[in-house]
Write a protein that holds these residues in place. Sequence first.
Motif, PDB file in Angstrom:
ATOM      1  N   UNK A   1     -12.590 -54.236 -19.393  1.00  0.00           N
ATOM      2  CA  UNK A   1     -13.574 -53.267 -18.910  1.00  0.00           C
ATOM      3  C   UNK A   1     -14.556 -53.929 -17.947  1.00  0.00           C
ATOM      4  N   UNK A   2     -14.984 -55.153 -18.282  1.00  0.00           N
ATOM      5  CA  UNK A   2     -15.897 -55.881 -17.389  1.00  0.00           C
ATOM      6  C   UNK A   2     -15.238 -56.124 -16.039  1.00  0.00           C
ATOM      7  N   UNK A   3     -13.957 -56.440 -16.060  1.00  0.00           N
ATOM      8  CA  UNK A   3     -13.233 -56.652 -14.795  1.00  0.00           C
ATOM      9  C   UNK A   3     -13.219 -55.367 -13.964  1.00  0.00           C
ATOM     10  N   UNK A   4     -12.942 -54.248 -14.630  1.00  0.00           N
ATOM     11  CA  UNK A   4     -12.905 -52.970 -13.910  1.00  0.00           C
ATOM     12  C   UNK A   4     -14.275 -52.597 -13.335  1.00  0.00           C
ATOM     13  N   UNK A   5     -15.331 -52.861 -14.133  1.00  0.00           N
ATOM     14  CA  UNK A   5     -16.687 -52.588 -13.645  1.00  0.00           C
ATOM     15  C   UNK A   5     -16.980 -53.442 -12.415  1.00  0.00           C
TER      16      UNK A   5
ATOM     17  N   UNK B   1     -17.321 -42.564 -11.021  1.00  0.00           N
ATOM     18  CA  UNK B   1     -17.013 -41.704 -12.168  1.00  0.00           C
ATOM     19  C   UNK B   1     -16.013 -42.366 -13.107  1.00  0.00           C
ATOM     20  N   UNK B   2     -15.191 -43.257 -12.537  1.00  0.00           N
ATOM     21  CA  UNK B   2     -14.224 -43.973 -13.385  1.00  0.00           C
ATOM     22  C   UNK B   2     -14.870 -44.808 -14.461  1.00  0.00           C
ATOM     23  N   UNK B   3     -16.162 -45.124 -14.301  1.00  0.00           N
ATOM     24  CA  UNK B   3     -16.851 -45.907 -15.334  1.00  0.00           C
ATOM     25  C   UNK B   3     -16.929 -45.157 -16.656  1.00  0.00           C
TER      26      UNK B   3
ATOM     27  N   UNK C   1     -27.624 -35.558  -3.805  1.00  0.00           N
ATOM     28  CA  UNK C   1     -27.808 -35.837  -5.232  1.00  0.00           C
ATOM     29  C   UNK C   1     -26.626 -35.381  -6.065  1.00  0.00           C
ATOM     30  N   UNK C   2     -25.953 -34.302  -5.644  1.00  0.00           N
ATOM     31  CA  UNK C   2     -24.819 -33.810  -6.421  1.00  0.00           C
ATOM     32  C   UNK C   2     -23.494 -34.401  -5.950  1.00  0.00           C
ATOM     33  N   UNK C   3     -23.564 -35.431  -5.102  1.00  0.00           N
ATOM     34  CA  UNK C   3     -22.337 -36.079  -4.629  1.00  0.00           C
ATOM     35  C   UNK C   3     -21.633 -36.768  -5.807  1.00  0.00           C
ATOM     36  N   UNK C   4     -20.319 -36.638  -5.836  1.00  0.00           N
ATOM     37  CA  UNK C   4     -19.522 -37.268  -6.899  1.00  0.00           C
ATOM     38  C   UNK C   4     -18.630 -38.335  -6.278  1.00  0.00           C
ATOM     39  N   UNK C   5     -18.719 -39.527  -6.786  1.00  0.00           N
ATOM     40  CA  UNK C   5     -17.904 -40.651  -6.303  1.00  0.00           C
ATOM     41  C   UNK C   5     -16.829 -40.942  -7.352  1.00  0.00           C
ATOM     42  N   UNK C   6     -15.552 -40.817  -6.967  1.00  0.00           N
ATOM     43  CA  UNK C   6     -14.463 -40.978  -7.940  1.00  0.00           C
ATOM     44  C   UNK C   6     -14.475 -42.369  -8.581  1.00  0.00           C
ATOM     45  N   UNK C   7     -14.746 -43.377  -7.771  1.00  0.00           N
ATOM     46  CA  UNK C   7     -14.716 -44.740  -8.314  1.00  0.00           C
ATOM     47  C   UNK C   7     -15.824 -44.937  -9.336  1.00  0.00           C
TER      48      UNK C   7
END
Length: 1622
Positions: free
Chosen positions: A1000-1004, A980-982, A972-978
């Motif tokens: 932003x939509x493209x990045x999402x 988190x970029x949101x 549950x406390x795992x952090x995903x860099x990608x």
Amino acid sequence: MFREGPNFAACLSCSGLATTLMDATTDKDPLVQEQIYNALCYLGESEPEEILHSCDEYLRQHDKLAYPHRVIILKAMETVVKNNIASLDKSTAKVVIFLASNEMTKSKEVIREWQQAASSVLVAVGQRFINKVMEEVLTKFQPGILPHYFIVQTFANLSVSNVFGMVPFLNSILGTMLPMLGMAKQDHMKSVFCYALQHFSESIQEYLANLDKAPDPTVRKDTFSNEIFSAYEVLFNSWLQHREAKLRLAVVEAVGPMSYLMPSEKLEEQLPKLIPGILALYKKHAEAFYISKSLCQILEASVNIGSRSLDVQLDALLGTLHPQICAPADPSVPLTVKNHTEVLRCFTVLACSFPDRVLAFLLPKLESSNERTRVGTLLIMRQIINSAPSQMEIKKPFILSSMKLPLQDSNDKVKRAVVQVISAMAHHGYLEQPGGEAMMEYLVRQCALPSEAVRVLRHADDLTSDSVQSISVNTLFLLSTTVDRMNNVLWPYLLEFVTPIQFTNALTPLCKSLMYLAMKKQEEGENASLIRYDLNGNLPSPYALTTRLLVVSSQPYAGDCRGTAALRLLSVLQYSVHPALEQLWSKRVPSLVEHIEENTEKCLCQKEWEEKLLLFLQETLAAVSDNTWICHFVTEMCRQLNSYNGFPLEKNFLYKCIGTTLGACTSKDLVQKQLQELLETARYHEEAEREGLASCFGICAINHLEETLAKLEDFVRSDVFKKSVGLFSIFKDRSDNEVEKIKSTLILCYGFVAVHAPKELVLSRIEADILKNIFQYFNTKVLGIKVETKDLTLKLCLIRSICMISQAIYNGGKCGDFVFSRKAELVAQMVEFIKAEPLDAMRTPVRQRAMVTCTYLVYPSSGGMDAVLERPPSRCPLPRWDRACVPPGVGAGLCCSEGVLAAPAGGGPALPPASMAAVVSPQTVIPFYNLGVLIALFSPRCSDSLASVRQHAVDCVYCLLYIQLCYEGFARDHTDEMVEGLKALKKGLEEPDFTVLFHACHNIAMVVGKRVPPDQLMSLLLAMFEGLADPDKNCSRAATVMINSLLKERGSVLQEKVPDIMSIIHSKLQEVDEEHVRKAAQQTVYILASQHKSVVVSSLLGSALPFDSHTCAMWRSLAAEPTLTSQILEQLLEKVNRDVPYKESKCFLLGSGSERIATPLPLAATCALYEIMSAPESGAAVLGLYAPLFVTLLLRVSCTVGVQLPKSLQSRERRSSSLSPAPRSLHPCSCAVETLKVMLARGGSEAVTRAVGSAGGWDLMASPERHHDGIAVLAGAMARHAGPRLPLIVKNLVPTLSSVFDSQRITTTAFFAELLNSNVVNDLMLLETVMDNMTGRQKDPCMLVRMLALRGLGNISSGSPEKVRKHGAKLLASMVNGMDDKDDPHNLVALEAMSSLSKLLDHLEERDIQSMLLHIAIRIRPFFDSEQPGLRQSSIVLFGNLTKFSEDDCEAFFEQILNGLVTLLLHLQDPKPEVVKACKFALRMCGPNMGCEGLCDMFLNHLREDRSLHYGEFMNNVCKHLMQSYPEMLNRLILTNLFYFKSNWVDIRAAAPMFIGFLVLHVDEDHCQQVDLDQLISGESVPAACTAGEQGLGLGAGAQPHEFGLRSVGPRRAPGSCSTLG
């Protein structure tokens, strides 16, 4: 000298530049010619003299310059002269005059453009140098000699442009001209004389009208009268009767102005004939303007002399002129409008002289049943009211009374005409008479017409006219502002129309007019604008006016911005409303008006605007501070309520005004009385009414809380309410659910009371009174049992009321002290409502509003939300969904997604996404099936139009991705860099910059693409495609961006799903008609094609034919990038070439053979090629594949000629064309031709397409009989315009000469054959290749191929004549073989061989053909008598050409000449002219080889093509020479002639015995024994030959040839033309 140097150089430079420009006038481009003209004019501004001299010199030196180019120079000279006439030197003027005069008369024929330009130069110079111009032109205007057309026209134009200079010359000109009128025989000369007389007369009138400025004031009308009358007699008595319509009109145009100058007694004498003559022309000419103009001039001239003849003519005049006005004028045809003007002028003249008779004629016609008659009559009435005021003065009451019937007319055109008449009446005092009010009321009623209805009712032929309403509005305003005499008529009368509801649409013009009138009254004195009610009993009270104007201001932009007009009028009436309001309204009204003007209908906040108006009303009531006045005011407001039943928005605002006014009223009895009346009369079934009534109670409660609550409770206990509520009311069939609507309104009233009432008073009443009564109304009990209501309105009103109560509690000052004990009960009720709603769709707003109400109930209490939903983890706070951030469509998605995600099987409480993430065990890896669907639901909202929704949408996607990670087994406390970029994207979403949002939509999409499992990818895309139909265009665009981004990232793994995706794209294009969706879908197709070309192409080829517009768009998207486009085109070419083009199908009918049916795949591929190549972006790819595309499509055309569509496609095409005609035919051949055309255009060969089209080649290609001719046209165009493309095309075409399909071999052979007709094959070193292939086709099984091959070999003579000798032997052998073709039943190959050989012989020498000369001559001899004219002609022409090569073998060929001589001579009587022409040619060529000089001379002199021939005399002399030179040939010649006794052609059968007769006539006695009389007699069995034989024997007995009626060859010659014979 030094000063003059630069100027001289400049002149030289200017002159040289002008010469260079004039040299360029030969350019055929109109744009270039226009620029040359402008440049010469520009140079003329700086050096006018020099430029004019240069032009003169250039035109004199270039005498042969074509006239279109001379026109450019002359027009430039005219412009230079016009612009510099004041500074023009006299010597330069003489040069220009002399040049222009010569240019104008150089050609005796009329060349209008050239001579008009020269004439215009003379007219321009004549502005200042009239004497010099006249001196030159008069030299070409000599008595007794008919002048040049443009001499007369120049006189006419000069008389118009320089009146004072020209009129002194007119007497002498007229004296010279009059005798010429009788000399003019041609219509154009008569017309120009009329033109001159017309303009002379107009100039003389202008001169006489301005004698005070004239150089010779002694000129009088009498100076010209006699000459003008003499000319009139010729024109009227002679020329007017001419059958040419243009000449008649020219005469009519002239007679009008001439009538002013005729002697008075002569005019009076002529009128009885003149007027009927002019009136009769109306029946002969559709265009009547010139007739009407002339008639008006004649009538004015008649009135000027006091004519008595008009009285007699009046009835005829009125009867003829009236229909002219009744025929509607077409604004697109200016002359019809001008005709109306002239006819109205005629009526003016007549009305001034005969007012009684004109009115007696007109007024009864107002009762006509014909619309045009009524309209026309009203137009005339307007005209005479305006133009004959003194004559109509005493007729005013009569005219007014006659208008009663038109006022009742419902026809729009009549209404417009009536309004125009009213306008005219207003200007001339009619409306001040009794009955004028009716006219004004009519005008206001027309102002009140609804503009939409007017547009619908307007007729198609009247679209350019203004509507009745707009004309009436303009008229009313003009009468109010510009006609001073109307002030007392309109003020204060117009106030009567302000309050009646039926005049609502007229309020804007009414208010503007009243404001203007009131301001004028104020200028007269301070009290002048006061409304005198004692003198005007019908006027509305100040309370009624104030109420009305205030209410309509609530919708300020309706009715042409009536809010501004109403407020301004209110401001002007301030003193009349109440004296205490002057200071307040002077300050407040302008600020309100300014607020309206600063905003627009779209950007105005309606709530804010109404608050401003209600504040203005409050301040007004406070300023008046008079309870009696306020009581009258509120009573008037309530009285007006029912008037607004059809205007829900205005009525709603009026309720608020009533509430505000009741709040200011100190009389509590009146307040309760009015509230009771409102409750009793309200229309509860209307939503706006419920809303308005509730608002009224809420606003009133601000100052009268106790009275308001008491009145609500009293009403429930009253009889009115009890009548609707009873034990059995629930069993009644009440369609409008009246009881529930009343309860809904009462519940809503409590909500508004809670919100508006003072918080310190209302808090104590909320639970004790308000909520108790609300739930009492909501919960119905039947026999003590609680029954849940099904009424949606009641639910929504309850939810809204509770929401307002919650707001009231937490907005109150004592919020902290107040304990809301029923909060949990209310929250539970809201949750019940939410649960009761279906999860699959949001059919009603209940769920959304209940959620908002829950928010208000629990906020700001810290534990409130926890009571309903578990708080999510701190990492991803669940957004607070309130009214601002839940647009339509999103709330349903939220609730639905929550239900799908977190509804446990046991039916326990639902958990939000974040809570679900918290309870998933990290060690358990299970699939999260709905991830794709949910991400597709939320992610497009990252570009929502509301910033708050954008932020929350990112949070949702963020949360969903972490839920997915939990499902995958991460902690549950795992952090995903990608993921988190949101978070970093949220800041950029605060501003609505489209670029930032879509980035932003493209990045999402990139993040989602990397984190979504493969098995979820397709469901994500499918759900995302549904987002294309999102009503928020930003979200729709975001969905397209995300789809394309996902496909770029992960599309490579979707090969098996490509057909499904393509099908979805197509269906979405059908559903969503938005440009951005269309473009994005095309981009999607392109992305898929770049990854899976073959699958995409196969999928699209599987689409139904004919392709619809969406499939076409998808094909065109494949043209975006040249490399991909080339690969797609290659695939399509392969599909066209691989499959057979058609299949043979047995016809149903016996004996009808088989038909060819197109195969579907090549047909679809051809259509696809068309769509791709129709996209401009495909140009580079088409250029790269030019040759294979051209060859494939050319052969596709050949294989589809005469091929039919499959039956299924035929019916489908008929079906689609009946629904909406398809832009292109699906017919196989038409489709292939169109594709070839677009390929050529896209490949840079537009010139080829145009050339083939102009020659009709495309149509020929589709014709089974003429297909090869169309291919020849195409090949010729390719040779001319696309030569460099041919080597590759030839290379690709050569293999098709061995094709199994005859059609392909025919097409290729026809193409090559025509290429050989051009030298380009020689230039490109293709000659030998193409020629060898043509030679190789000599044994082709197809006869047409063999024929075309010979045609191509023959074409070498014109395409590459210098190569004929080099390949002579091969070419001759081919031609001889062609003539010997055994499989040629109709001799078409032989015909082509002979025609081609004739062309080749011109480029060969004797030694080249010597070896086969006799063989050819013998071979072609049988064709001389062929039944086919073409064979006869070609063989005879070829025989003639062969004689050129007979010198070395003269005797042998002479024998062939003798063998054919009889045939050639007899075929001079052939029925076909072309065969006769060929015989003449052959005999001329044979003559020198016959060894008889006399015979040779005869053939050369008398058989020329342009000379006619008397056959009998000619044959007499031929036989004479034959018998003198070759007497021993007599028997041979006779025997040959005997063969023709049985010829199929009558004339030849007749000519043969005559030939024999002439031979016998001239033979010596020594050779007579050669004649076998029995043989001659045996020919008598042929009737025609028998008769001619007798004639021949008669000749032998001494008869003359001309006695036997033998026909001539060609036209008969003049007598004596054969004198040289014999």
